[in-house]
Scaffold this active site. Sequence first.
Site, PDB file in Angstrom:
ATOM      1  N   CYS A  35       3.364  -4.593   6.888  1.00 24.21           N
ATOM      2  CA  CYS A  35       2.984  -4.466   5.513  1.00 24.21           C
ATOM      3  C   CYS A  35       4.243  -3.818   4.521  1.00 24.21           C
ATOM      4  O   CYS A  35       5.053  -3.303   4.944  1.00 24.21           O
ATOM      5  CB  CYS A  35       1.816  -3.584   5.021  1.00 24.21           C
ATOM      6  SG  CYS A  35       0.255  -4.108   5.861  1.00 24.21           S
ATOM      7  N   HIS A  50       0.736  -1.231  -0.087  1.00 24.03           N
ATOM      8  CA  HIS A  50      -0.004   0.032   0.082  1.00 24.03           C
ATOM      9  C   HIS A  50       0.830   1.314   0.023  1.00 24.03           C
ATOM     10  O   HIS A  50       2.080   1.182  -0.149  1.00 24.03           O
ATOM     11  CB  HIS A  50      -0.797   0.091   1.230  1.00 24.03           C
ATOM     12  CG  HIS A  50      -0.245  -0.096   2.491  1.00 24.03           C
ATOM     13  ND1 HIS A  50       0.536   0.677   3.044  1.00 24.03           N
ATOM     14  CD2 HIS A  50      -0.329  -0.685   3.362  1.00 24.03           C
ATOM     15  CE1 HIS A  50       0.925   0.630   4.237  1.00 24.03           C
ATOM     16  NE2 HIS A  50       0.464  -0.531   4.542  1.00 24.03           N
TER      17      HIS A  50
END
Length: 389
Positions: free
Chosen positions: A154, A146
Amino acid sequence: MTFRVLKPAAAVAFAALSLAACNDSGLSHRSLAPVPRETVALMEKLGTSKDAPMLIRAYKKEAELEIWKMGSDGKYVHLKTFPMCRWSGQLGPKTREGDRQVPEGFYSITPAQMNPNSSYYLSFNVGYPNQLDKALGHTGGTIMVHGACSSAGCFSMTDAQIAEIYAIARASFEGGQQSIQMQSLPFRMTAENLAKHRLDSNIGFWRNLKEGSDHFEVTKMEPEVAFCGRRYVFNAAADGRMDPLAACPPLKQDPEIVASVSAKSAKDEEKIAELSQSVKPVRVVYQDGGMHPSFLSKVAETSRPEAVAPPEEIALDDKAGRGKAAQIASKSPVVTMAAAKAAAPTRPTETTSVARALSADTRREMSALAATAEDGPTSSIKRALKLKK
């Protein structure tokens, strides 16, 4: 060729998802942005196109994410390398919810995992946990690539980067690709890195990941991924179902591919053995992950800027490590797997593992390195950002 084509219903569903984004406030334009013209021109120069299948490779230590595209000959070519703005945790696999670990392994991204309305600008789920992770009891999920340069487990990019990566992935799905393979690796699988990390507690797992990496680098084709014996197996078929926790049955593989992978592995092992005479083994410990050096001037803009610091390299005792390795080698899943394969009957159509193709001395070296005298890196910070991915 492992190019998987979307079924008509799936293609329609993905198109509907994209169109639905048009009606969402403020975010629709992000997911529908075209692939940059310069990138399309680069694709054409490399003999591929925007609607051709893609593949992703990520490297935590180097903080880089690569995009590969399939050429007209069915083989992948390297398109672009994006510097990673932020990743969290330590080198090593993700095993539990809240450990802030970026996972390592082979994952699959489908159209349903694309999130055009992410509060992190844009995002897509990498597919953790996979079948092997689940079988091993690893917990957690919602691991994304992202934007926003903020990570709690992440792969975090800048908004501009994720916009381009998302557009490339969207175009591949629209072109018919059913799923995108993501290879998440601790570092580039070079002899230098493997020699340096040879006594890390994760070395057996990393060597298993290297097998898949070698298959890709030798063939430039997406490796078929399966699970048995508590490990990954690549480009292999078996009569009947393979169970991630059960011993691997006799496997059938393409002899030509196995010969090429074995040759690469043997060459790498020689280099590792040579470097091990001069390169000290270390365990690398991060405060909480890292970022590509190109972003160091923007540390204040990222998540947990106080934790962005050069990792500490803890020197390990090579001799003590090898002594302990000999004591626990029989308990290593990697060594146990090799022993099981060695004992299994083979037929002319079946191929031996890469490890068995090596010399006896090299196999002993690999077995010793697959174990370790040291505990894993210090546990990651459990606090996770409670933001919508």
